[in-house]
Design an enzyme around this catalytic site. Structure first.
Site, short mmCIF file in Angstrom:
data_model
loop_
_atom_site.label_atom_id
_atom_site.label_comp_id
_atom_site.label_asym_id
_atom_site.label_seq_id
_atom_site.Cartn_x
_atom_site.Cartn_y
_atom_site.Cartn_z
N GLY B 208 5.46 3.69 -3.39
CA GLY B 208 4.99 3.85 -4.26
C GLY B 208 4.43 1.74 -4.42
N SER B 209 2.95 1.80 -5.17
CA SER B 209 2.93 0.47 -4.92
C SER B 209 3.62 -0.62 -4.59
CB SER B 209 2.86 -0.06 -6.95
OG SER B 209 1.94 0.64 -7.30
#
Lengths: 431, 472
Positions: B208-209
């Site tokens: 993810g981020s």
């Protein structure tokens, strides 16, 4: 060498000197076990060694007293092996140690009786058919009354008062005596023409008949008693004596072939024999089931390596029935390859002396008898040691003088007694 | 007849030589093979090991984590905290050893480290041998906090010291009880929840981020963007027909790159990724250790990868989504902790380690780990810049749950889509205090939703517990 040891008119100093090693050997082993178990050497633990030494010296002084010129190595070697036997029984099954000691005493007693009674060993030959009948009766009794107290698969024990006996042990001595007498009588027929049946040249009937009877008897033992070891031993003894008496290797080969065919048929029909053979061919196929015993034995042997773990420091009791069936594997684990070589060397000396006695024996009967009895010892050692190390299929034969078992000790000391008598008889002629 | 008797004697001599030969084979040639015939020789091996009192494993403060107790049934290995099984491993006569118990087995079992003469004497006299003790970098108290924070939820927490590479806590849930390994093995080896997998060091997740840290550092060091670059909210970014939403924009039409990181703007990072190109992005990730398993003596680690199929990054939409943390990225929580450790440690990643020392009961040291740089991931100024971006993320962005009164914390959340209808994995990576970081923490919780709520509060518990006792 033999002449020096056997022909001296007086004094059995070699025997006395060598016997002095047997007591300390047992004492050292038992002391080690005691210190491993309790951290100190308890005096009571050494008593069996003292009993052993006293008993062996008793036989020695009896031989000196009656002026025997018998072989002076036999008794110390058998005594040394018995000493090691006490140590191994004390290691594997301490509760049986005193019984084993008592049996050694009885065995030496049997040797005393035989040495005294057989000042003329050829006396045995006169009653050869009596021995044969006795053997057949004993074998028959075992077939009918045999019990299997240990659940090992073979019903070889007969209850006699307080003790269990294995009559098969005595059978091998009786067979050796009978065969010596029988073959000695028929030796003259060696050059006789062969029996011809059409194109086939068969051995003369006096050879053919006992060959067929022995073949049938041993295979019957194998089938009914499921005792591969005793069958191998008796048939091997028969072939060896037949060969020595006849010089005809062809009888040996045909005998082996006939035995092989019969054994194969029995192998096909008896699960018990199959288990033993499979365990021999590939023990790792069923290491926790059918071949558990041999697998545990191999692991014990391997863990001993060259010098062994030390007495009392290994785990030979992991092998089921180690004290009767696997004493050699136990020696291999705790005394290592070095200890095993010493044991095998002792047996080789014993067998070598046995054949020396046969070579020097007074008459052909005694020659055959000494050969037969020595062969019984040699075959036993080979079959049980070979079975322990998976050279041949495993059998329930005992390791002479070492395995726990009264019948076995009694019989093997009886063999020593007869061999002593034969060597004494020949020495008396030489001088 | 005499001739025949001699031949018979010769026959038996040969037969006995055969016995001796075969016996020699078993006791010399095949002895090692037989000794290792497991499990059939287990009893004998166990007896052998009973002669050795296995060494203990200690935490960084000297608390015992694993030790050996003598019982009437023989020796038994005791573990203070079952949750540490993914660090220490287990020791079983039946199932062998894993992790530290395996890697340092020769020290623990006394084979290595003792004076060879003393060992020989003890062996000869059958005296008990004491194995050496292994000292770890684990903090048992912090470990318990991490395990409590994860609770029953599958996931992992890695806490380490960015200046030294010391692993302070390593939690992986679900776990199993190494005290009962022989009994539970058949069940746990088949369990669908896979308690045997060490999710912290070998579990591979989409990051993810949190991966934006790698993209940003690579772009800054590669001069694709500068620290002053600004982005403009232009609505969705369309890459070859693939719509990337301008999710999470700050409330301004134009914003600096720092806020793009702090507010995790996917479109901005997609743009940066396309400017970087696949080759530079992969090279940049390699500087963080992607493509190789991090060295961690005692604990098996897995490789983190940028893409799993060849040529995947040649597609522009794939490259764009990889740049903001999706695509085919597969990372371990350990690798993400190390990634942020580079930020906290002026751009350098210290080689992680969990065993600091092996010593015997007399204090003689047989093994000593020394700190060393594993990767130079980014420049010092880039590290300082990303630290500031991480502070904004904690103070104003999505990582506000990581705030600690009186301590400046930097961090980055992640919400990793896993496809289908399953909830995303929740991520947080962070460190504190910003001025002189003493702890980096990486948290992943499987299918726990947004990183801001699903992982950040858990990380905060670990940070708070550590800083309560380790304020500079």
């Amino acid at each position: 060498m033999s002449r020096i040891l056997t022909a001296r008119p007086t004094g059995r100093f070699s025997e006395l000197y060598l016997l002095m090693w047997a007591g300390p050997l047992a004492a050292a082993g038992l002391a080690t076990l005691s210190s491993v178990r309790s951290g100190q050497v308890q005096q009571a633990a050494l008593q069996p060694a003292i009993v052993l030494l006293v008993v062996l010296l008793g036989l020695h002084f009896w031989l000196s007293f009656i002026g025997s010129r018998a072989d002076q190595l036999l008794l110390p070697v058998a005594g040394g092996l018995a000493a090691l036997g006490l140590v191994i029984v004390g290691r594997l099954d301490p509760d049986s140690l005193w019984k084993q000691t008592a049996w050694v005493g009885l065995g030496v007693g049997a040797a005393v009786v035989l040495v005294s009674a057989l000042s003329e060993p050829s006396w045995l030959k006169r009653y050869k058919y009596t021995w044969a009948v006795l053997g057949v009766v004993i074998a028959g009794l075992t077939l009918v009354l045999g019990r299997d107290p240990h659940g090992g698969g073979a019903s070889l024990w007969v209850r006699l008062g307080p003790a269990m006996f294995q009559p098969g042990e005595i059978l091998k001595v009786l067979l050796a005596v009978f065969l010596a007498g029988y073959l000695d009588d028929k030796r003259e027929l060696l050059s006789a023409a062969s029996l011809r049946v059409g194109p086939l040249k068969l051995p003369p009937l006096p050879y053919l008949a006992p060959l067929a009877i022995m073949w049938g008897l041993t295979l019957l033992l194998l089938a009914v008693e499921k005792d591969l070891g005793l069958a191998l031993l008796l048939f091997g003894l028969f072939l060896a004596m037949l060969y020595v008496a006849s010089s005809r290797l062809v009888y040996v080969w045909s005998g082996l072939a006939a035995f092989g065919v019969g054994a194969y048929v029995i192998y096909r029909f008896f699960y018990y024999v199959q288990t033993r053979v499979h365990g021999w061919l590939d023990p790792w196929y069923d290491p926790t089931g059918g071949s558990y015993q041999i697998v545990q034995a191999l692991l014990a042997i391997g863990s001993g390596r060259v010098l062994g773990t030390g007495l009392g420091q290994g785990m030979p009791t992991l092998i089921p029935a180690a004290v009767t069936d696997f004493p050699f594997a136990a020696i291999a684990e705790e005394l290592g390859l070095a200890g095993c070589l010493a044991v095998v060397a002792l047996y080789l000396i014993l067998i070598y002396r046995g054949y020396r006695i046969a070579l020097a024996a007074f008459d052909p009967f005694q020659q055959l008898l000494a050969t037969g009895l020595t062969t019984v010892l040699a075959l036993q050692v080979f079959v049980i040691v070979g079975g322990n190390i998976k050279l041949i299929p495993l059998t329930g034969i005992t390791l002479p003088f070492i395995s726990y078992g009264g019948s076995s000790l009694l019989t093997n000391f009886a063999i020593v007694g007869i061999l002593l008598a034969i060597s004494d008889r020949s020495a008396r002629v030489e001088t | 007849m005499n001739h025949n008797i001699r031949r018979l004697a010769a026959l038996f001599t040969v037969a006995f030589l055969l016995l001796i030969g075969y016996l020699t084979y078993w006791q010399v040639v095949a002895a090692d093979e037989l000794a290792n015939k497991m499990p059939y020789n287990a009893a004998r091996q166990q007896a052998q090991e009973e002669l050795v009192t296995r060494g203990s494993i200690l935490d960084r403060n000297g608390q015992r984590l694993a030790w050996t107790e003598k019982t009437p049934q023989g020796q038994s290995r005791v573990y203070a905290d079952p949750a540490l099984v993914h660090v220490l491993g287990y020791h079983s006569f039946r199932y062998g050893e894993t992790n530290i118990e395996a890697a340092f087995n020769s020290y623990l079992s006394g084979d290595k480290g003792l004076d060879p003469l003393a060992l020989l004497r003890k062996e000869f006299l059958h005296q008990n041998v004491a194995g050496a003790d292994v000292v770890t970098t684990i903090d048992l108290d912090l470990q318990k906090v991490a395990d409590d924070a994860l609770g029953d939820w599958p996931g992992a927490i890695v806490a380490l010291d960015p200046h030294t590479g010391e692993i302070l806590a390593l939690a992986s849930h679900p776990y199993f009880d190494p005290n009962r390994i022989d009994e539970i093995w058949p069940r746990i080896s088949q369990a669908a929840s896979q308690p045997l997998v060490n999710r912290a060091a070998a579990g591979q997740y989409p990051p993810g981020s949190t991966f934006k840290t790698v993209t940003l550092a690579t772009a800054l060091d590669g001069a694709v963007i500068s620290q002053d670059t600004t982005f403009t909210n232009k609505g969705d970014l369309v890459v070859d027909g693939f719509h990337i939403k301008y999710t999470n924009p700050p409330d301004r039409p134009t914003f600096p790159v720092r806020d793009a990181y702090a507010f995790s703007v996917n479109a901005a990072f997609a743009d940066v990724g396309l400017k970087l190109g696949a080759e530079r992005l992969v090279q940049g990730a390699a500087r963080f250790g992607f493509g190789e398993a991090p060295p961690l003596p005692g604990i098996p680690t897995a490789v983190s990868t940028v893409s799993t199929t060849a040529g995947f990054l040649q597609s522009r939409p794939a490259l764009a989504s990889t740049a903001f943390g999706q695509g085919e990225l597969q990372v371990t929580p350990l690798e993400m902790a190390l990634t942020l450790a580079a930020v906290a440690n002026n751009g350098a990643i210290e080689a992680p380690y969990v065993v600091s020392q092996v010593r015997d009961q007399n204090g003689t040291v047989y093994y000593q780990n020394s700190a060393r740089v594993w990767k130079q991931a980014m420049s010092q100024s880039t590290a300082a810049f990303i630290t500031q971006a991480g502070v904004v993320s904690v103070e104003q962005g999505f990582a506000q749950a990581a705030q600690i009164p009186g301590v400046k914390v930097a961090g980055k959340t992640g919400t990793a889509e896993v496809g289908g209808t399953a909830e995303p994995h929740a991520w947080f990576i962070g460190f504190a205090p910003v001025d002189n970081p003493s702890i980096v923490v990486a948290v992943v919780r499987e299918n726990a939703g947004q990183g801001s709520g699903g992982a950040t509060p858990q990380a905060a518990k670990v940070l708070r517990a550590w800083l309560a006792n380790h304020q500079p």
